[in-house]
Design an enzyme around this catalytic site. Sequence first.
Site, PDB file in Angstrom:
ATOM      1  N   HIS A   7      43.829  30.717  55.181  1.00  0.00           N
ATOM      2  CA  HIS A   7      44.371  29.789  54.176  1.00  0.00           C
ATOM      3  C   HIS A   7      45.169  30.517  53.102  1.00  0.00           C
ATOM      4  O   HIS A   7      45.035  31.713  52.906  1.00  0.00           O
ATOM      5  CB  HIS A   7      43.272  28.932  53.540  1.00  0.00           C
ATOM      6  CG  HIS A   7      42.229  29.686  52.772  1.00  0.00           C
ATOM      7  ND1 HIS A   7      41.040  30.090  53.315  1.00  0.00           N
ATOM      8  CD2 HIS A   7      42.189  30.091  51.475  1.00  0.00           C
ATOM      9  CE1 HIS A   7      40.311  30.709  52.400  1.00  0.00           C
ATOM     10  NE2 HIS A   7      40.984  30.731  51.269  1.00  0.00           N
ATOM     11  N   GLU A  43      37.412  22.630  44.935  1.00  0.00           N
ATOM     12  CA  GLU A  43      38.485  22.914  45.899  1.00  0.00           C
ATOM     13  C   GLU A  43      38.617  21.839  46.967  1.00  0.00           C
ATOM     14  O   GLU A  43      37.696  21.064  47.222  1.00  0.00           O
ATOM     15  CB  GLU A  43      38.229  24.263  46.566  1.00  0.00           C
ATOM     16  CG  GLU A  43      36.900  24.289  47.314  1.00  0.00           C
ATOM     17  CD  GLU A  43      36.736  25.537  48.162  1.00  0.00           C
ATOM     18  OE1 GLU A  43      36.623  26.611  47.568  1.00  0.00           O
ATOM     19  OE2 GLU A  43      36.728  25.408  49.392  1.00  0.00           O
ATOM     20  N   GLN A  59      44.411  25.783  50.628  1.00  0.00           N
ATOM     21  CA  GLN A  59      43.216  25.593  49.785  1.00  0.00           C
ATOM     22  C   GLN A  59      43.684  25.359  48.351  1.00  0.00           C
ATOM     23  O   GLN A  59      44.253  26.255  47.732  1.00  0.00           O
ATOM     24  CB  GLN A  59      42.331  26.850  49.855  1.00  0.00           C
ATOM     25  CG  GLN A  59      41.056  26.749  49.033  1.00  0.00           C
ATOM     26  CD  GLN A  59      40.251  28.049  49.109  1.00  0.00           C
ATOM     27  OE1 GLN A  59      40.759  29.116  48.787  1.00  0.00           O
ATOM     28  NE2 GLN A  59      39.005  27.946  49.525  1.00  0.00           N
ATOM     29  N   HIS A  83      45.771  33.442  46.111  1.00  0.00           N
ATOM     30  CA  HIS A  83      45.329  34.445  47.087  1.00  0.00           C
ATOM     31  C   HIS A  83      45.703  34.024  48.502  1.00  0.00           C
ATOM     32  O   HIS A  83      46.038  32.878  48.748  1.00  0.00           O
ATOM     33  CB  HIS A  83      43.819  34.677  46.985  1.00  0.00           C
ATOM     34  CG  HIS A  83      42.975  33.499  47.351  1.00  0.00           C
ATOM     35  ND1 HIS A  83      42.629  32.508  46.455  1.00  0.00           N
ATOM     36  CD2 HIS A  83      42.404  33.131  48.526  1.00  0.00           C
ATOM     37  CE1 HIS A  83      41.882  31.604  47.063  1.00  0.00           C
ATOM     38  NE2 HIS A  83      41.733  31.952  48.324  1.00  0.00           N
ATOM     39  N   GLU A 133      41.579  37.749  50.697  1.00  0.00           N
ATOM     40  CA  GLU A 133      40.249  37.264  51.077  1.00  0.00           C
ATOM     41  C   GLU A 133      40.078  37.435  52.583  1.00  0.00           C
ATOM     42  O   GLU A 133      41.013  37.187  53.352  1.00  0.00           O
ATOM     43  CB  GLU A 133      40.141  35.776  50.688  1.00  0.00           C
ATOM     44  CG  GLU A 133      38.832  35.105  51.040  1.00  0.00           C
ATOM     45  CD  GLU A 133      38.829  33.600  50.693  1.00  0.00           C
ATOM     46  OE1 GLU A 133      39.700  33.143  49.915  1.00  0.00           O
ATOM     47  OE2 GLU A 133      37.951  32.893  51.219  1.00  0.00           O
TER      48      GLU A 133
HETATM   49  N1  CMX Z   1      46.550  37.892  42.411  1.00  0.00           N
HETATM   50  C1  CMX Z   1      47.121  39.080  42.098  1.00  0.00           C
HETATM   51  N2  CMX Z   1      46.733  39.845  41.050  1.00  0.00           N
HETATM   52  C2  CMX Z   1      45.737  39.360  40.300  1.00  0.00           C
HETATM   53  C3  CMX Z   1      45.096  38.130  40.561  1.00  0.00           C
HETATM   54  C4  CMX Z   1      45.553  37.385  41.667  1.00  0.00           C
HETATM   55  N3  CMX Z   1      44.995  36.213  41.995  1.00  0.00           N
HETATM   56  N4  CMX Z   1      44.131  37.923  39.629  1.00  0.00           N
HETATM   57  C5  CMX Z   1      44.180  38.968  38.796  1.00  0.00           C
HETATM   58  N5  CMX Z   1      45.140  39.835  39.196  1.00  0.00           N
HETATM   59  C6  CMX Z   1      45.521  41.084  38.533  1.00  0.00           C
HETATM   60  C7  CMX Z   1      45.953  40.811  37.110  1.00  0.00           C
HETATM   61  O1  CMX Z   1      47.329  40.521  37.044  1.00  0.00           O
HETATM   62  C8  CMX Z   1      45.588  42.092  36.398  1.00  0.00           C
HETATM   63  O2  CMX Z   1      46.632  43.010  36.553  1.00  0.00           O
HETATM   64  P1  CMX Z   1      47.029  44.056  35.377  1.00  0.00           P
HETATM   65  O3  CMX Z   1      45.856  44.975  35.294  1.00  0.00           O
HETATM   66  O4  CMX Z   1      48.269  44.695  35.885  1.00  0.00           O
HETATM   67  O5  CMX Z   1      47.225  43.234  34.157  1.00  0.00           O
HETATM   68  C9  CMX Z   1      44.367  42.607  37.155  1.00  0.00           C
HETATM   69  O6  CMX Z   1      44.396  41.946  38.441  1.00  0.00           O
HETATM   70  C10 CMX Z   1      43.076  42.241  36.451  1.00  0.00           C
HETATM   71  O7  CMX Z   1      43.114  40.865  36.164  1.00  0.00           O
HETATM   72  P2  CMX Z   1      42.272  40.115  35.023  1.00  0.00           P
HETATM   73  O8  CMX Z   1      42.932  38.839  34.689  1.00  0.00           O
HETATM   74  O9  CMX Z   1      41.945  41.076  33.929  1.00  0.00           O
HETATM   75  O10 CMX Z   1      41.020  39.623  35.769  1.00  0.00           O
HETATM   76  P3  CMX Z   1      39.678  40.318  36.149  1.00  0.00           P
HETATM   77  O11 CMX Z   1      39.815  41.799  36.206  1.00  0.00           O
HETATM   78  O12 CMX Z   1      38.616  39.724  35.324  1.00  0.00           O
HETATM   79  O13 CMX Z   1      39.545  39.759  37.647  1.00  0.00           O
HETATM   80  C11 CMX Z   1      39.807  39.748  39.973  1.00  0.00           C
HETATM   81  C12 CMX Z   1      40.534  39.884  38.643  1.00  0.00           C
HETATM   82  C13 CMX Z   1      40.855  39.748  41.085  1.00  0.00           C
HETATM   83  C14 CMX Z   1      38.854  40.937  40.149  1.00  0.00           C
HETATM   84  C15 CMX Z   1      39.009  38.403  39.951  1.00  0.00           C
HETATM   85  O14 CMX Z   1      39.916  37.358  39.813  1.00  0.00           O
HETATM   86  C16 CMX Z   1      38.139  38.170  41.183  1.00  0.00           C
HETATM   87  O15 CMX Z   1      37.037  38.696  41.290  1.00  0.00           O
HETATM   88  N6  CMX Z   1      38.631  37.374  42.162  1.00  0.00           N
HETATM   89  C17 CMX Z   1      37.931  37.116  43.400  1.00  0.00           C
HETATM   90  C18 CMX Z   1      37.163  35.815  43.357  1.00  0.00           C
HETATM   91  C19 CMX Z   1      38.058  34.592  43.253  1.00  0.00           C
HETATM   92  O16 CMX Z   1      39.220  34.664  42.889  1.00  0.00           O
HETATM   93  N7  CMX Z   1      37.485  33.408  43.579  1.00  0.00           N
HETATM   94  C20 CMX Z   1      38.188  32.149  43.497  1.00  0.00           C
HETATM   95  C21 CMX Z   1      38.695  31.686  44.853  1.00  0.00           C
HETATM   96  C22 CMX Z   1      37.597  30.954  45.609  1.00  0.00           C
HETATM   97  C23 CMX Z   1      37.875  30.690  47.070  1.00  0.00           C
HETATM   98  O17 CMX Z   1      38.825  31.154  47.664  1.00  0.00           O
HETATM   99  O18 CMX Z   1      37.052  29.920  47.651  1.00  0.00           O
HETATM  100 CO    CO Z   2      40.094  31.120  49.407  1.00  0.00          CO
END
Ligand code: CMX
Ligand code: CO
Length: 149
Positions: A7, A43, A59, A83, A133
């Site tokens: 997705h 979602e 999604q 993502h 993912e």
């Molecule tokens: N895509 C690309 N880059 C991303 C991003 C995304 N979706 N989300 C965050 N980033 C980048 C930011 O731009 C930032 O970059 P810089 O350091 O250059 O500024 C860096 O990652 C850190 O971002 P942040 O906003 O400070 O956020 P956190 O560190 O708190 O968390 C992340 C970032 C990816 C670790 C966190 O979003 C995470 O754990 N994601 C996985 C879980 C998730 O997203 N679940 C929801 C989806 C559920 C599903 O699919 O069912």
């Molecule tokens: Co997902």
Amino acid sequence: MFMRIDHIGIACHDLEEKIELFSRTFELTVVAREVNEEQGVKEAMLHIADGEGGGSYIQLLEPLSEESPVGKFLARRGEGVHHVAFGVPDVADAMHKIKEKGVRLLDERPRHGSMGSEIAFLHPKDVGGMLTELVQAATPPQNVKKVHM
Ligand code: CMX
Ligand code: CO
């Protein structure tokens, strides 16, 4: 390692509005709706096609709070692609192989994803800036029903 794109996750402020937009514009059908407290999202999965080891979907994601990953993403970047999820035959095996190549895993062990799947996230900074993912689909997918709009 990857069998298909499972997705594309799209972050939005209003799930109902975007379900209406996507189903009307692209003639897609919602097959599952869930609240995933652990991931901080509400979602909907819109079915595109069936493929090897599972289907492929859009999604749509609405955050449950501003502090959740999707809530923070919306505040920083606004609505759009959040993502990309790839279908793998065995998520624990894929995690192990990818970790050995030096990529940070955001999950130490698989978590529950949509429709009974097992999922894990990779750090976007270690894979070219795309939040990635891994999905091991449940076979058959669970909690799936056609939702009529
Ligand atoms: N895509 C690309 N880059 C991303 C991003 C995304 N979706 N989300 C965050 N980033 C980048 C930011 O731009 C930032 O970059 P810089 O350091 O250059 O500024 C860096 O990652 C850190 O971002 P942040 O906003 O400070 O956020 P956190 O560190 O708190 O968390 C992340 C970032 C990816 C670790 C966190 O979003 C995470 O754990 N994601 C996985 C879980 C998730 O997203 N679940 C929801 C989806 C559920 C599903 O699919 O069912
Ligand atoms: Co997902």
